[in-house]
Design a protein around this motif. Structure first.
Motif, mmCIF file in Angstrom:
data_model
loop_
_atom_site.group_PDB
_atom_site.id
_atom_site.type_symbol
_atom_site.label_atom_id
_atom_site.label_comp_id
_atom_site.label_asym_id
_atom_site.label_seq_id
_atom_site.Cartn_x
_atom_site.Cartn_y
_atom_site.Cartn_z
ATOM 1 N N UNK A 1 0.807 -1.219 0.000
ATOM 2 C CA UNK A 1 0.000 0.000 0.000
ATOM 3 C C UNK A 1 0.836 1.263 0.000
ATOM 4 N N UNK A 2 2.046 1.153 -0.560
ATOM 5 C CA UNK A 2 2.965 2.289 -0.573
ATOM 6 C C UNK A 2 3.123 2.886 -1.951
ATOM 7 N N UNK A 3 4.296 3.423 -2.217
ATOM 8 C CA UNK A 3 4.584 4.063 -3.499
ATOM 9 C C UNK A 3 5.998 3.692 -3.930
ATOM 10 N N UNK A 4 6.223 3.699 -5.236
ATOM 11 C CA UNK A 4 7.521 3.325 -5.798
ATOM 12 C C UNK A 4 8.046 4.424 -6.706
ATOM 13 N N UNK A 5 9.358 4.619 -6.682
ATOM 14 C CA UNK A 5 10.026 5.507 -7.621
ATOM 15 C C UNK A 5 11.283 4.817 -8.131
ATOM 16 N N UNK A 6 11.439 4.774 -9.449
ATOM 17 C CA UNK A 6 12.659 4.214 -10.025
ATOM 18 C C UNK A 6 13.772 5.228 -9.846
ATOM 19 N N UNK A 7 14.767 4.873 -9.040
ATOM 20 C CA UNK A 7 15.820 5.825 -8.676
ATOM 21 C C UNK A 7 17.192 5.169 -8.769
ATOM 22 N N UNK A 8 18.091 5.833 -9.459
ATOM 23 C CA UNK A 8 19.508 5.525 -9.433
ATOM 24 C C UNK A 8 20.140 6.529 -8.474
ATOM 25 N N UNK A 9 20.670 6.046 -7.340
ATOM 26 C CA UNK A 9 21.137 6.977 -6.298
ATOM 27 C C UNK A 9 22.369 7.772 -6.717
ATOM 28 N N UNK A 10 22.990 7.421 -7.853
ATOM 29 C CA UNK A 10 24.115 8.214 -8.342
ATOM 30 C C UNK A 10 23.642 9.423 -9.143
ATOM 31 N N UNK A 11 22.349 9.508 -9.395
ATOM 32 C CA UNK A 11 21.781 10.592 -10.207
ATOM 33 C C UNK A 11 21.058 11.599 -9.322
ATOM 34 N N UNK A 12 21.539 12.834 -9.341
ATOM 35 C CA UNK A 12 20.886 13.913 -8.591
ATOM 36 C C UNK A 12 19.440 14.093 -9.054
ATOM 37 N N UNK A 13 19.251 14.035 -10.352
ATOM 38 C CA UNK A 13 17.913 14.214 -10.922
ATOM 39 C C UNK A 13 16.977 13.100 -10.468
ATOM 40 N N UNK A 14 17.452 11.856 -10.515
ATOM 41 C CA UNK A 14 16.637 10.714 -10.083
ATOM 42 C C UNK A 14 16.231 10.844 -8.621
ATOM 43 N N UNK A 15 17.192 11.167 -7.770
ATOM 44 C CA UNK A 15 16.920 11.251 -6.336
ATOM 45 C C UNK A 15 15.922 12.368 -6.041
ATOM 46 N N UNK A 16 16.107 13.527 -6.656
ATOM 47 C CA UNK A 16 15.164 14.631 -6.460
ATOM 48 C C UNK A 16 13.760 14.240 -6.907
ATOM 49 N N UNK A 17 13.679 13.616 -8.079
ATOM 50 C CA UNK A 17 12.377 13.216 -8.602
ATOM 51 C C UNK A 17 11.746 12.126 -7.740
ATOM 52 N N UNK A 18 12.584 11.217 -7.227
ATOM 53 C CA UNK A 18 12.074 10.144 -6.372
ATOM 54 C C UNK A 18 11.471 10.661 -5.086
ATOM 55 N N UNK A 19 12.184 11.563 -4.415
ATOM 56 C CA UNK A 19 11.643 12.137 -3.173
ATOM 57 C C UNK A 19 10.366 12.927 -3.457
ATOM 58 N N UNK A 20 10.356 13.670 -4.561
ATOM 59 C CA UNK A 20 9.172 14.452 -4.905
ATOM 60 C C UNK A 20 7.963 13.537 -5.123
#
Length: 259
Positions: free
Chosen positions: A51-70
């Motif tokens: 019952x949660x949420x998922x974000x595809x994130x590569x932790x080496x990518x600033x853009x990915x991490x920002x988008x994932x948290x958002x």
């Protein structure tokens, strides 16, 4: 920190292994769980089940991490918990001689840097961005948030071929106390777990006799660690408000041999 439906957690590497076990343990307490992972199919499935949420994130990518948290914050609210389980490793000697040709080679620096970027810089990137978000929250019972990182016993007992891996995990250990001190006035706690040999997807393809041999190296209990045991310690670090700035081995008392 009291774990209930008012709390959101983000778990990096949450689609399998230690991260998945932690996501499941948190969800069992009612916590809203957000998962970062590169495995989109598995991550979506686990998040849906919990019952949660998922974000595809590569932790080496600033853009990915920002988008994932958002994405997670929009779906579940600002997280008060971050558990960093995303990571990888390799096994390459610093310099070596080919047994057949005698050719001398050194550790490719790109391969060394990749491990540092994922395990160390990626962990710090997620900590910094999550902590900044936590600082926007009002404290509950004197706490804004709790962060748990994953290092490894290799941070202290690095084996042959583990220079990059040990350096990355040693860095996670080394930054735990300074970060806990950095965030102390904001009521955010930071701790790190150093797992030993755990039965994770990394060992999934290994024959049972190999797993048994690895487990037999552990003094007590003489077996591989199970991901729910990691999750149990992670939850204790989160729930116990006096647990801060610590690096804790979870390894059955093993001390790794050179190879």
């Amino acid at each position: 920190m009291k774990l209930d439906s008012n709390i959101t957690a983000v778990i990096t590497g949450g689609a399998s292994g230690l991260g998945e076990a932690t996501a499941r343990a948190l969800a069992a307490k009612g916590v809203k769980v957000g998962i970062f992972d590169l495995n989109e199919e598995r991550g979506e499935a686990v998040a849906k089940e919990l019952g949660g949420a998922f974000a595809k994130v590569n932790v080496t990518s600033e853009e990915d991490v920002d988008a994932g948290f958002a994405k997670i914050r929009e779906a579940l609210g600002q997280e008060r918990i971050l558990v960093n389980c995303a990571g990888t490793g390799n096994a390459i000697k610093t310099a070596s001689r080919d047994k057949n040709s005698g050719e001398i080679k050194h550790f490719p620096l790109d391969a060394f840097n990749m491990i540092i970027q994922i395990n160390l810089v990626g962990t710090f990137r997620c900590i910094a961005k999550s902590a900044a978000g936590m600082m926007s929250l009002d404290p509950i019972d004197g706490e804004r948030g709790a962060i748990v990182n994953t290092a490894s016993v290799a941070a202290e007992d690095g084996q042959i071929g583990q220079a990059a891996y040990s350096a990355s995990k040693g860095g996670v250990v080394g930054m735990t106390l300074p970060i806990a001190r950095d965030l102390s006035k904001e009521f955010i706690r930071v701790n790190t777990i150093l797992p030993g040999i755990f039965n994770t997807p990394l060992l999934a393809a290994a024959p049972e006799n190999v797993k048994a041999a690895l487990g037999a190296q552990v003094p007590n209990p003489a077996r591989l660690g199970n991901p729910p045991e990691y999750a149990s310690l992670a939850l204790q670090m989160i729930e116990n408000g006096y647990f801060n700035g610590e690096d804790v081995r979870l390894d059955g008392a093993i001390r790794m041999a050179p190879r």
